[in-house]
Write an enzyme that holds these catalytic residues in place. Structure first.
Site, PDB file in Angstrom:
ATOM      1  N   CYS A 280      16.980  40.591 -17.117  1.00 47.44           N
ATOM      2  CA  CYS A 280      17.802  41.788 -17.272  1.00 47.44           C
ATOM      3  C   CYS A 280      19.183  41.517 -16.684  1.00 47.44           C
ATOM      4  CB  CYS A 280      17.117  42.947 -16.529  1.00 47.44           C
ATOM      5  SG  CYS A 280      18.044  44.481 -16.430  1.00 47.44           S
ATOM      6  N   GLY A 281      20.180  42.186 -17.192  1.00 53.06           N
ATOM      7  CA  GLY A 281      21.512  42.058 -16.620  1.00 53.06           C
ATOM      8  C   GLY A 281      21.570  42.507 -15.169  1.00 53.06           C
TER       9      GLY A 281
END
Length: 159
Positions: A35-36
């Site tokens: 995930c970012g």
């Protein structure tokens, strides 16, 4: 319902893992490896390291509910977290934090009928739930609120 009695195992399979958080100021967070926001692991670990001896614990809940950003097995997640971020705070086995197969703990966290405080939806990975020493929901924080945010640090310090 006491959240500490909710059955859930650690990534390595130890049962009834939430019992260790009973009586502590607790930050619950759903996590993902792809995930970012994954770099928040570094801040989560720094926060845990700084306050773990002050009646504080972070509990991570890997979930694959958002764009398949946590596809790994429990073993792969544990290895990733330790190797890349040195995670030492408790990490639970992979669960679902929304939908028809939502884990009972997250059903409690997101339902005012169960937690007595507020309804919420898990918007993305790294959403944070603040739980007091009595196991009561205090606040829900956006995934974008960093673990080192003044609101979280102040809450840990009782301010």
């Amino acid at each position: 319902m006491s959240i500490y009695a909710t059955p859930i195992a650690t990534l390595s399979g130890q049962p009834n893992a939430l019992a260790a958080a009973d009586g502590k100021v607790t930050l619950l967070v759903n996590v993902a490896s792809k995930c970012g926001l994954t770099p928040q692991y570094e801040q989560l670990e720094a926060l845990y390291d700084k306050y773990k001896n002050k009646n504080f614990v972070i509990v991570g809940f890997p979930a694959n509910d958002f764009m398949s950003q946590e596809p790994g097995s429990n073993e792969e997640i544990e290895s990733f977290c330790k190797m890349n971020y040195g995670v030492s705070f408790p990490m639970m086995s992979k669960i679902s934090v929304k939908g028809s197969d939502i884990h009972p703990l997250y059903k409690w966290l997101t339902s005012k009928n169960e937690n007595g405080v507020k309804d919420s939806k898990v918007k993305w990975n790294f959403q944070k739930y603040l739980i007091n020493e009595e196991g009561e929901l205090i606040k829900v924080l956006s995934p974008r609120v960093l673990p080192t945010d003044a609101e979280i640090v102040g809450w840990i310090n009782g301010k």
